[in-house]
Design a protein around this motif. Structure first.
Motif, PDB file in Angstrom:
ATOM      1  N   THR A   1      70.169  19.000  25.594  1.00  0.00           N
ATOM      2  CA  THR A   1      68.986  18.423  24.968  1.00  0.00           C
ATOM      3  C   THR A   1      68.652  19.162  23.682  1.00  0.00           C
ATOM      4  O   THR A   1      69.003  20.336  23.517  1.00  0.00           O
ATOM      5  CB  THR A   1      67.771  18.485  25.906  1.00  0.00           C
ATOM      6  N   LEU A   2      67.949  18.507  22.773  1.00  0.00           N
ATOM      7  CA  LEU A   2      67.596  19.120  21.497  1.00  0.00           C
ATOM      8  C   LEU A   2      66.690  20.324  21.709  1.00  0.00           C
ATOM      9  O   LEU A   2      66.915  21.394  21.137  1.00  0.00           O
ATOM     10  CB  LEU A   2      66.905  18.093  20.593  1.00  0.00           C
ATOM     11  N   LYS A   3      65.662  20.167  22.541  1.00  0.00           N
ATOM     12  CA  LYS A   3      64.754  21.270  22.812  1.00  0.00           C
ATOM     13  C   LYS A   3      65.477  22.430  23.477  1.00  0.00           C
ATOM     14  O   LYS A   3      65.302  23.592  23.107  1.00  0.00           O
ATOM     15  CB  LYS A   3      63.604  20.799  23.705  1.00  0.00           C
ATOM     16  N   GLY A   4      66.322  22.098  24.452  1.00  0.00           N
ATOM     17  CA  GLY A   4      67.079  23.138  25.141  1.00  0.00           C
ATOM     18  C   GLY A   4      68.004  23.876  24.197  1.00  0.00           C
ATOM     19  O   GLY A   4      68.129  25.102  24.245  1.00  0.00           O
ATOM     20  N   SER A   5      68.654  23.144  23.301  1.00  0.00           N
ATOM     21  CA  SER A   5      69.574  23.757  22.338  1.00  0.00           C
ATOM     22  C   SER A   5      68.827  24.683  21.386  1.00  0.00           C
ATOM     23  O   SER A   5      69.331  25.752  21.019  1.00  0.00           O
ATOM     24  CB  SER A   5      70.304  22.674  21.540  1.00  0.00           C
ATOM     25  N   LYS A   6      67.609  24.287  20.994  1.00  0.00           N
ATOM     26  CA  LYS A   6      66.809  25.125  20.093  1.00  0.00           C
ATOM     27  C   LYS A   6      66.425  26.433  20.759  1.00  0.00           C
ATOM     28  O   LYS A   6      66.467  27.497  20.139  1.00  0.00           O
ATOM     29  CB  LYS A   6      65.556  24.366  19.648  1.00  0.00           C
ATOM     30  N   ILE A   7      66.047  26.353  22.029  1.00  0.00           N
ATOM     31  CA  ILE A   7      65.675  27.572  22.758  1.00  0.00           C
ATOM     32  C   ILE A   7      66.891  28.462  22.964  1.00  0.00           C
ATOM     33  O   ILE A   7      66.817  29.686  22.831  1.00  0.00           O
ATOM     34  CB  ILE A   7      65.002  27.224  24.098  1.00  0.00           C
TER      35      ILE A   7
END
Length: 199
Positions: free
Chosen positions: A100-106
């Motif tokens: 996921t985009l959010k997961g990748s950012k974290i």
């Protein structure tokens, strides 16, 4: 001279047990080392309170808490022993990100923080790596039946890949006489630096 030693492996590999035994027996073999601190896995405390982590943001929290635990020791002991090196949080964050985009950012945030700890040299002077066991040790926190052999192999390769990426050397610990092996390797490390106690 301050030395950082970490014990690493998949859940249930016995790293926490070995870390406790190692830190407890060091004064017997190396009386010149007067101050020792065992920094235990914060994730164990977290999981016992809140259960299995389900969100990648939780791994960022675990990373930061483990980092603080290792960095806030004052005075800094001659030997710091960790049973959960900080890069393990990055592995589990990647597991939970699910692309996921959010997961990748974290995950990227954790990795950036991890890189800061590895700018000049490996964070840990010695990493003892325990390969997966046939029988997983039940730590009373994690679900034992979750860590089947296929998962262990995948996680094992994942962790080693992360260590290669951040240039963290490690020593694989044999399945037999593990404590004796770690003591021997620690002595070799000390001898290579001509370590002496600083009064």
């Amino acid at each position: 001279m301050n030395i950082r030693v970490a014990f690493c492996g998949v859940p249930g590999s016995g790293k926490s047990t070995l870390a406790r035994s190692f830190s407890g027996i060091i004064p017997h073999y190396f009386p010149e080392i007067k101050t020792i601190e065992l920094v235990q896995e914060y994730a164990r405390e977290y999981l016992s309170k809140f259960g299995t982590t389900e969100h990648v943001a939780e791994q960022l929290l675990l990373f930061e808490k483990q980092l603080v635990a290792e960095n806030s020791l004052n005075p800094v002991p001659q030997l710091i022993v960790s049973d959960s090196p900080i890069f393990l949080a990055f592995k589990y964050a990647q597991d939970l990100s699910r692309g996921t985009l959010k997961g990748s950012k974290i995950c990227s945030e954790i990795f950036s923080k991890l890189q800061v700890e590895y700018i000049n040299k490996p964070r840990y002077d010695l990493v003892f790596y325990l390969n997966p066991r046939t029988e997983v040790i039940d730590d009373g926190v994690r679900l034992k039946n979750h860590y089947n052999s296929a998962w262990q192999v995948k996680a094992n390769n994942h962790i080693k890949g992360i260590m290669a990426t951040i240039n963290q050397p490690y020593i694989e610990v044999p399945n037999e006489k593990q404590l004796e092996f770690c003591i021997q390797q620690f002595k070799i490390y000390l001898d290579s630096f001509g370590f002496q106690n600083e009064e």
